[in-house]
Design an enzyme around this catalytic site. Sequence first.
Site, PDB file in Angstrom:
ATOM      1  N   ASP A  81       0.815  -1.212   0.000  1.00  0.00           N
ATOM      2  CA  ASP A  81       0.000   0.000   0.000  1.00  0.00           C
ATOM      3  C   ASP A  81       0.847   1.260   0.000  1.00  0.00           C
ATOM      4  O   ASP A  81       2.024   1.253   0.364  1.00  0.00           O
ATOM      5  CB  ASP A  81      -0.966   0.012   1.186  1.00  0.00           C
ATOM      6  CG  ASP A  81      -0.275  -0.236   2.526  1.00  0.00           C
ATOM      7  OD1 ASP A  81       0.794  -0.890   2.542  1.00  0.00           O
ATOM      8  OD2 ASP A  81      -0.787   0.212   3.564  1.00  0.00           O
ATOM      9  N   GLU A 139      -0.633  -2.241   5.238  1.00  0.00           N
ATOM     10  CA  GLU A 139       0.287  -2.130   6.379  1.00  0.00           C
ATOM     11  C   GLU A 139       0.168  -0.774   7.056  1.00  0.00           C
ATOM     12  O   GLU A 139       0.350  -0.658   8.263  1.00  0.00           O
ATOM     13  CB  GLU A 139       1.724  -2.374   5.917  1.00  0.00           C
ATOM     14  CG  GLU A 139       2.753  -2.375   7.040  1.00  0.00           C
ATOM     15  CD  GLU A 139       3.260  -0.998   7.431  1.00  0.00           C
ATOM     16  OE1 GLU A 139       3.551  -0.776   8.623  1.00  0.00           O
ATOM     17  OE2 GLU A 139       3.353  -0.127   6.535  1.00  0.00           O
TER      18      GLU A 139
END
Length: 391
Positions: A81, A139
């Site tokens: 991400d 994350e």
Amino acid sequence: MNKELIKKYAAEVYDEIVEYRRYLHAHPEVSMSEGETTKYLASVMEKNSVSYTLNPAGHGLIARIQGARPGKVLAFRSDIDALPIQEETGLPFASENPGVMHACGHDCHMAILLAFGLVMARHPELVEGTVVLIFQPSEEKYPGGASPMIKTGLLDDVDAYYGYHVAPELKTGEIGCNDGPVMASPTTFWIDVKGKSGHGAKPQDTVDPVVIACQIVIALQTIVSRSVHPCDHVVVSCCQIHSGTTENVIQENAQIVGTIRTYYDSTLKLVTDRMTSIAENISKAMGGSAQVRYEYSYPAVLNPADHAGLIRQAAAELGYTPLDDLYPSMVGEDFAYYLLHKTGGHFFLGVGGDCSGTYYPLHSAFMCPDEKALAVGCEMLLGIYELALRK
């Protein structure tokens, strides 16, 4: 370790590493929205005939490369991400998605893991047992993507996990890997202060929650300096104070918002007990009241000494500089869940070039890692894999 062969394999895929990194950098997606990123990763797997399973707990995927010989199941993890940051690097492959940037280097993480997987897929003689490639979403946003992936059961056979993070403050070729504390456990707190509202020109008729909040903020600074052991690693930061809507009204309420960073449950309990006591008693003494709330996040990343030593050994044998004396980072990282699930290790990959000029840190709109370090990252995964097989 066959250093020359590892360097040869990493060199063979270097152009692909750069290609992957630049494409992913130009097409970032924030946490919980990594659909196109997942499609791209899957396309690379398919192009190279690598078996994979889409993550049933969200975006991302888990790929497996099965060896002809029996052996361990060793997993390597990359987060996928990006952050809600407008990129300011001016790079020709800068983000094409307004307000989104891979400012934490997850594009580099993915490119390194893809390259490692390609080497393994193209040279199956290197594989004993199973190599697992984890491309994990979310994350950056609690509750994170690691724990849901583990709960799918797709990783139950893993013997050890290895993770890494780019570090622009380290020179290219430096590998940071402490025993024990690596990254902290984050906790968010809210302190809601209640006073008595009234006219700003008549403070004697009020109980000012802003004054109470300011006293609390100052007193909280004594927790680390006077309540915590000097050798422990703790952060208490008050990052927001909210109260009021105009210049001549003392409001009834004020709120303090901030973060706590700790490594051990006993320390966190000490800090939260002191924080609650300070907030409640200062407020009471000044005629008001306070309520304190906490949201607990990822556990701390704690490297087992044997796996940290293995990572440093890989760095040394490859001709790089292993560092075992870094200050533990106080940022949070959900890789902690993998180490709680089984065992393994985490390291920092220097991407700062020669660090001769100004470097931009992680989460900066100008963060720009040295792409030569991506080859170092691929070599490190190959070296760790070889040593971990024999462990």
